[in-house]
Motif scaffolding. Structure first.
Motif, PDB file in Angstrom:
ATOM      1  N   PRO A  55       0.793  -1.167   0.088  1.00  0.00           N
ATOM      2  CA  PRO A  55      -0.121  -0.037  -0.071  1.00  0.00           C
ATOM      3  C   PRO A  55       0.870   1.130  -0.115  1.00  0.00           C
ATOM      4  N   GLY A  56       2.088   1.041   0.414  1.00  0.00           N
ATOM      5  CA  GLY A  56       2.938   2.532   0.544  1.00  0.00           C
ATOM      6  C   GLY A  56       2.474   3.239   1.766  1.00  0.00           C
ATOM      7  N   PRO A  57       3.666   4.247   2.237  1.00  0.00           N
ATOM      8  CA  PRO A  57       3.491   5.062   3.366  1.00  0.00           C
ATOM      9  C   PRO A  57       2.261   5.925   3.323  1.00  0.00           C
ATOM     10  N   GLU A  58       2.027   6.471   2.223  1.00  0.00           N
ATOM     11  CA  GLU A  58       0.832   7.498   2.225  1.00  0.00           C
ATOM     12  C   GLU A  58      -0.227   6.754   2.599  1.00  0.00           C
ATOM     13  N   VAL A  59      -0.724   5.517   1.812  1.00  0.00           N
ATOM     14  CA  VAL A  59      -1.882   4.973   2.244  1.00  0.00           C
ATOM     15  C   VAL A  59      -1.987   4.447   3.826  1.00  0.00           C
ATOM     16  N   VAL A  60      -0.771   4.079   4.228  1.00  0.00           N
ATOM     17  CA  VAL A  60      -0.846   3.777   5.611  1.00  0.00           C
ATOM     18  C   VAL A  60      -1.075   4.933   6.577  1.00  0.00           C
ATOM     19  N   ARG A  61      -0.709   5.899   6.238  1.00  0.00           N
ATOM     20  CA  ARG A  61      -0.753   7.100   7.211  1.00  0.00           C
ATOM     21  C   ARG A  61      -2.311   7.364   7.202  1.00  0.00           C
ATOM     22  N   HIS A  62      -2.907   7.433   5.971  1.00  0.00           N
ATOM     23  CA  HIS A  62      -4.284   7.932   5.958  1.00  0.00           C
ATOM     24  C   HIS A  62      -5.422   6.817   6.531  1.00  0.00           C
ATOM     25  N   ALA A  63      -4.806   5.579   6.556  1.00  0.00           N
ATOM     26  CA  ALA A  63      -5.657   4.860   7.243  1.00  0.00           C
ATOM     27  C   ALA A  63      -5.463   4.871   8.639  1.00  0.00           C
ATOM     28  N   GLU A  64      -4.380   4.982   9.187  1.00  0.00           N
ATOM     29  CA  GLU A  64      -4.018   5.268  10.547  1.00  0.00           C
ATOM     30  C   GLU A  64      -4.695   6.494  11.109  1.00  0.00           C
ATOM     31  N   GLU A  65      -4.729   7.634  10.146  1.00  0.00           N
ATOM     32  CA  GLU A  65      -5.479   8.751  10.766  1.00  0.00           C
ATOM     33  C   GLU A  65      -7.076   8.394  10.923  1.00  0.00           C
ATOM     34  N   ALA A  66      -7.460   7.681   9.846  1.00  0.00           N
ATOM     35  CA  ALA A  66      -9.007   7.420   9.882  1.00  0.00           C
ATOM     36  C   ALA A  66      -9.236   6.469  10.941  1.00  0.00           C
ATOM     37  N   PHE A  67      -8.393   5.598  11.298  1.00  0.00           N
ATOM     38  CA  PHE A  67      -8.565   4.829  12.511  1.00  0.00           C
ATOM     39  C   PHE A  67      -8.794   5.795  13.551  1.00  0.00           C
ATOM     40  N   ASP A  68      -7.555   6.549  13.817  1.00  0.00           N
ATOM     41  CA  ASP A  68      -7.668   7.351  15.167  1.00  0.00           C
ATOM     42  C   ASP A  68      -8.894   8.414  15.191  1.00  0.00           C
TER      43      ASP A  68
END
Ligand SMILES: Nc1ncnc2c1ncn2[C@@H]1O[C@H](COP(=O)(O)OP(=O)(O)O)[C@@H](O)[C@H]1O
Ligand SMILES: [Mg+2]
Length: 372
Positions: A55-68
């Motif tokens: 997924p690449g770091p950008e996708v991971v960051r957004h997913a993490e933010e969404a979770f938070d």
């Protein structure tokens, strides 16, 4: 009257509310800390487990933010809902409890001011409150009854004293005016009235002692036969003078009682006195004694005036007389049977009256625990 203002924090409702909020706060804080500490790591780990295209770091960051954002929002909303609920519940409870306490409080104030009719309505607010309210109501009704008895006793007493005092007064006035002399007849009349007052005073003090369970008693083992013998000895001459036959039927089988000899004698004397007062020449009075394994029975039966059924339940009440005028003229104050009952009850016994009606005689039965 309004309750005095309590400091805000001392009110029961506020305390319950603070407690609920505290519990809620601890719960929410724990959830927050735990989610913050473990949530992102778990999520991150799972993201890395995804196999197809990385997924690449950008996708991971957004997913993490969404979770938070989502867990914080849901926790915040949950917290607000819980807070609202706890405020509502707390306020409701506080109102209910304060309402009940205020009712008890104002009833207690009314009782303190002598209004013994005050009662607290029972509400559905848990067992402790129901028990407290019913204990309060019981106390108020006991006080009510005592007060009622006290008032009646005083007015009865005043009523009883009025006649002899008025008679004495009348005679003294006549003597002062020179209308009547201090002849034996007048003096005897005066003496009768003062005797009546003296008897009244003694009877009243005996009854009040007995009713407060302060009757002084000397406890001895007493033979029933002896008790009957003493009562017969005392009654004999007055019965003979009025030509009323006194029959003795002593069949106690050597039974003995535990009690005060003088007081128990007084029971029989009072019953025999009454029987004599309510019989005429040619009538018969029977003094009986019997026993079974546990009980001694003493009874006085006469063939005299009898008592109408509606009066029977009241005979043992203070100052109760069936025929007020006639019974008073006979010198009775209407306390004799009250004394009888008090003494018998002080000996753990029971007394009752029976009659087949006016003209058919009366039967008084005393039951006492047998001692041997
Ligand atoms: N043996 C009896 N026969 C009929 N009436 C009785 C008898 N004993 C008591 N009573 C009634 O019960 C009333 C109460 O009796 P008691 O308390 O001894 O008072 P009193 O001072 O009038 O004797 C009496 O006034 C009388 O009316
Ligand atoms: Mg009497």
């Amino acid at each position: 009257m309004m309750p005095a203002r309590q400091p805000w924090g001392a009110r029961l409702g506020v305390r319950i509310l603070l407690a609920a909020v505290l519990v809620l706060g601890v719960g929410a804080l724990t959830a927050w800390v735990v989610a913050l500490a473990t949530g992102p790591a778990i999520f991150h780990e799972h993201m890395l487990m995804v196999e197809t295209p990385n997924p690449g770091p950008e996708v991971v960051r957004h997913a993490e933010e969404a979770f938070d954002a989502s867990w914080q929002l849901s926790l915040l909303l949950a917290l607000i809902a819980a807070c609202l609920a706890s405020v509502l519940v707390g306020a409701f409870l506080a109102r209910r409890i304060a309402g009940i306490l205020n009712k008890v409080r104002s009833a207690a104030i009314r009782v303190a001011h002598g209004d013994y009719g005050a009662r607290v309505p029972e509400g559905a607010m848990g067992a402790e409150f129901t028990e407290m309210i019913s204990a309060f109501n019981r106390m108020a009704s006991e006080l009510d009854e005592t007060e009622h008895t006290r008032k009646r006793l005083l007015s009865d007493l005043a009523h009883e004293m009025r006649t002899p005092v008025a008679t004495v007064d009348g005679y003294l006035e006549a003597m002062l005016d020179g209308v009547a002399g201090a002849d034996p007849e007048t003096l005897t009349m005066l003496r009768e009235q003062t005797d009546r007052l003296k008897r009244l005073a003694e009877d009243v003090s005996l009854v009040s002692f007995a009713e407060e369970h302060r009757l002084s008693m000397e406890t001895h083992v007493i033979s029933v036969a002896e008790l009957i013998g003493v009562a017969q000895g005392q009654a004999h001459s007055s019965y003979a003078a009025k030509e009323v036959t006194l029959q003795i039927a002593e069949d106690s089988g050597g039974a003995v009682l535990l009690g005060d000899r003088d007081r128990l004698s007084q029971v029989l004397t009072n019953l025999l006195d009454n029987a004599l007062r309510h019989t005429g020449p040619g009538d018969q009075v029977t003094l009986r004694a019997g026993s079974d394994s546990a009980t001694v029975f003493l009874s006085v039966e006469d063939t005299g005036h009898g008592v109408a059924p509606e009066h029977l339940p009241h005979l043992f009440e203070r100052f109760y007389r069936v025929d007020t005028a006639r019974d008073r003229a006979h010198g009775g104050s209407g306390i004799g049977l009250t004394i009888v009952r008090s003494i018998v009850e002080a000996h753990d016994g029971d007394v009752r009256a029976e009659s087949r009606g006016p003209g058919h005689g009366t039967l008084f039965t005393v039951e006492l625990p047998r001692h041997g």
